[in-house]
Enzyme design. Structure first.
Site, mmCIF file in Angstrom:
data_model
loop_
_atom_site.group_PDB
_atom_site.id
_atom_site.type_symbol
_atom_site.label_atom_id
_atom_site.label_comp_id
_atom_site.label_asym_id
_atom_site.label_seq_id
_atom_site.Cartn_x
_atom_site.Cartn_y
_atom_site.Cartn_z
ATOM 1 N N HIS A 299 0.874 -1.341 -0.107
ATOM 2 C CA HIS A 299 0.002 0.034 -0.134
ATOM 3 C C HIS A 299 0.778 1.089 -0.112
ATOM 4 C CE1 HIS A 299 0.528 -1.483 4.073
ATOM 5 N NE2 HIS A 299 0.750 -0.298 4.436
ATOM 6 N N HIS B 208 0.830 5.143 1.046
ATOM 7 C CA HIS B 208 0.142 5.990 2.049
ATOM 8 C C HIS B 208 0.288 7.559 1.127
ATOM 9 C CE1 HIS B 208 0.438 3.840 5.996
ATOM 10 N NE2 HIS B 208 1.397 3.234 5.052
HETATM 11 P P1 5GP Z 1 1.499 0.104 7.369
HETATM 12 O O1 5GP Z 1 1.791 0.258 8.812
HETATM 13 O O2 5GP Z 1 1.431 -1.438 7.129
HETATM 14 O O3 5GP Z 1 2.465 1.094 6.527
HETATM 15 O O4 5GP Z 1 -0.015 0.451 7.239
HETATM 16 C C1 5GP Z 1 -1.203 0.232 7.414
HETATM 17 C C2 5GP Z 1 -2.097 1.100 7.692
HETATM 18 O O5 5GP Z 1 -3.332 0.573 7.551
HETATM 19 C C3 5GP Z 1 -2.042 2.033 8.806
HETATM 20 O O6 5GP Z 1 -2.035 3.280 8.567
HETATM 21 C C4 5GP Z 1 -3.407 1.815 9.561
HETATM 22 O O7 5GP Z 1 -4.062 2.777 10.113
HETATM 23 C C5 5GP Z 1 -4.416 1.398 8.309
HETATM 24 N N1 5GP Z 1 -5.562 0.342 8.699
HETATM 25 C C6 5GP Z 1 -5.414 -0.631 9.365
HETATM 26 N N2 5GP Z 1 -6.620 -1.290 9.575
HETATM 27 C C7 5GP Z 1 -7.524 -0.475 8.842
HETATM 28 C C8 5GP Z 1 -8.747 -0.488 8.439
HETATM 29 O O8 5GP Z 1 -9.584 -1.587 8.679
HETATM 30 N N3 5GP Z 1 -9.376 0.539 7.716
HETATM 31 C C9 5GP Z 1 -8.694 1.509 7.121
HETATM 32 N N4 5GP Z 1 -9.300 2.277 6.322
HETATM 33 N N5 5GP Z 1 -7.321 1.303 7.384
HETATM 34 C C10 5GP Z 1 -6.858 0.750 8.299
#
Ligand code: 5GP
Length: 125
Positions: free
Chosen positions: A104, A106
């Protein structure tokens, strides 16, 4: 082998609700549930197809990787708060702070962002 099903698969399938910003055949963009800035959007490929994280990308993922970056421009067209600038972040792996094992981007903006990122305060020698 892909890792297990993640929360993002459930968002793609509609099992879990998300506030969707944009989608097409290949990708889906939605607001992060825990925003780190006034605008914090996640952009994912609908099919993970081995892309648990960026560093696992293979030749056959190149098209969708390019598509994701190009799609950022469409999202900027839709979200006025991004028009003055934004930041793309891809967290990769444990040290990168990744928590969801489905690639993903951001898309962060809506205010003046600070630089550099990072949190430990450790300086390069
Ligand atoms: P990472 O830490 O893997 O780079 O980012 C994962 C992102 O997914 C985090 O910013 C977290 O807030 C977001 N996230 C986790 N669960 C959910 C969810 O159920 N819905 C949404 N919209 N975002 C989520």
């Amino acid at each position: 082998m892909d890792a297990e099903v993640t929360i993002f698969d459930k968002i793609v399938s509609g099992q879990i609700k998300a506030n969707i910003v944009y989608q097409d055949d290949l990708c889906l963009a939605f607001h992060d549930v825990n925003p780190q800035a006034p605008v914090h959007i996640l952009l994912i490929p609908k099919q993970r197809n081995g892309l648990t994280q960026l560093s696992k990308a293979q030749e056959h993922n190149k098209e969708v990787l390019g598509h994701l970056l190009f799609t950022v421009t469409k999202i900027v067209e839709l979200v006025d708060e991004l028009k003055q600038g934004f930041r793309i972040v891809i967290n990769d792996g444990e040290n990168g702070g990744q928590s969801v094992w489905h690639l993903h981007l951001h898309i962060i903006g809506g205010e003046q962002l600070t630089w550099p990122p990072g949190s430990s305060g450790t300086q390069k020698k």
